[in-house]
Design a protein around this motif. Sequence first.
Motif, short mmCIF file in Angstrom:
data_model
loop_
_atom_site.label_atom_id
_atom_site.label_comp_id
_atom_site.label_asym_id
_atom_site.label_seq_id
_atom_site.Cartn_x
_atom_site.Cartn_y
_atom_site.Cartn_z
N ASP A 16 74.25 25.89 35.66
CA ASP A 16 74.72 24.52 35.71
C ASP A 16 75.89 24.29 36.25
N GLN A 17 76.90 25.42 36.15
CA GLN A 17 78.00 25.09 36.99
C GLN A 17 77.86 24.92 38.42
N ARG A 27 76.23 19.08 43.34
CA ARG A 27 75.97 17.58 43.15
C ARG A 27 77.32 16.86 43.68
N GLN A 28 78.58 17.48 42.93
CA GLN A 28 79.79 16.95 43.31
C GLN A 28 80.40 17.07 44.75
N GLY A 29 79.59 18.14 45.29
CA GLY A 29 79.98 18.30 46.60
C GLY A 29 79.55 17.43 47.91
N ASN A 30 78.37 16.76 47.30
CA ASN A 30 77.43 15.98 48.40
C ASN A 30 76.85 16.94 49.30
N TYR A 31 76.63 18.04 48.84
CA TYR A 31 75.72 18.95 49.73
C TYR A 31 74.33 18.32 49.82
N GLY A 35 76.65 21.84 39.66
CA GLY A 35 77.68 20.74 39.22
C GLY A 35 78.37 20.79 40.77
N VAL A 36 78.74 21.88 41.19
CA VAL A 36 79.74 22.02 42.44
C VAL A 36 78.53 21.54 43.46
#
Length: 405
Positions: free
Chosen positions: A99-100, A106-110, A103-104
């Motif tokens: 999940d971590q 999703r938040q990093g717009n990869y 999160g990276v």
Amino acid sequence: MAQQEIRRSKELNVKTTFYEPDKLSTFLASKKTLLARGAISQVGLEAKKLGATRALVVTDAGLTKAGLAAEVERILGEAGLEVGMFDGILPEPPSGVIDQCAGVFRQGNYDLCLGLGGGSSLDSAKIVSVLANNPGSVVDYVGLDLVPNKGAPLILVPTTAGTGSEATRVMVFTDDSDNTKKVVLSDFLLPDLAVLDPELTLSVPPAVTADTGMDALVHAIETYVSVNTTPYAEILSLQAIAMIAKHLPQAYAKGSNLLARYNMLLAANLSGSAFASGGLGAVHGLAYILGTEYHMSHGRSNAIMLPHVMSYNLTGNLEKYANIAEAMGEETMGLSPYEAAALSVDAVYSLMDAVNLSAKLGDYGISSEDLPKLVAGGMAQARLFVPNPRDLTEADVEQIYASAF
Ligand SMILES: [Fe+2]
């Protein structure tokens, strides 16, 4: 009833059965697979073809240390992609870590997920790509086909020859809330691209080579004899068995043997595709408890149980076990079906000897006083007995574990 004919000619190294035309067979694999020494050099170009601009590499700290993650980062960078790195994947990946990582992402717009490593990293990357386009946590999708949306583009690069994760629609993780292994099954877990580059497997140490290679062998054998097997699975798995029997000892003995590594990587991929299409059996069922209770690797657990379950299973399909014996190099001409089938067990013991693996539970510090615990653990996985070629009662399970002491 299906008519069966086994072709025994020496020239034919793939024995086909006559199939049931009314039985639905499914074939699953990655959308595209690249196989060659140096194939990893193509990964930037391929990522661009998938429309990617920002890639997250999902891997473990060992591969960062070995420099492999940096090499992949460099290749992607040269193709013009921005690259992020998540190298916190742990064995039997915990849900919190997954999940971590999601999160990276999703938040990093990869817009591309690249899994690099063994089964844990590849399985994690598979679900992280799915979580990019589906809300919540990995634990929300446990079960069969519960993922509603296709994930972000996914590339998988195995660095061990074993799990075949790059060819399957399964991922396994540890649920932190109750510390049990859970499984997500979805067609969206199949990657857009698998890159099989044997050079990336050259530094795998002998013991890991043995464990992972035996896992691939178990996938192939269990699928070949499964009552749920398919024409695709049979053809791929028997070929994989022959390749593993020949090349696993070489890869174990001489890690730098590129041809052996190449064949093992291909065989593990074929075995993965085979079991994704045709299902597993009682070896995985009875091996499970060895991983959870005694912390043995997945491959080691399976290897230990393999010959014992095979001995028990033989009568369920003598012809197929005879074919396995032949694929592993045993001479079966002139033998009775039972004698020929039994040679498949001898062949597995010889292969395990060659890679220095014991099939005796006592050699791993497990006491026969633990038999009731083992039986309970085995019976908890009884769903895996369904595709097994011979039915198992609790007494049978006990007898199989007892024979492993
Ligand atoms: Fe496995």
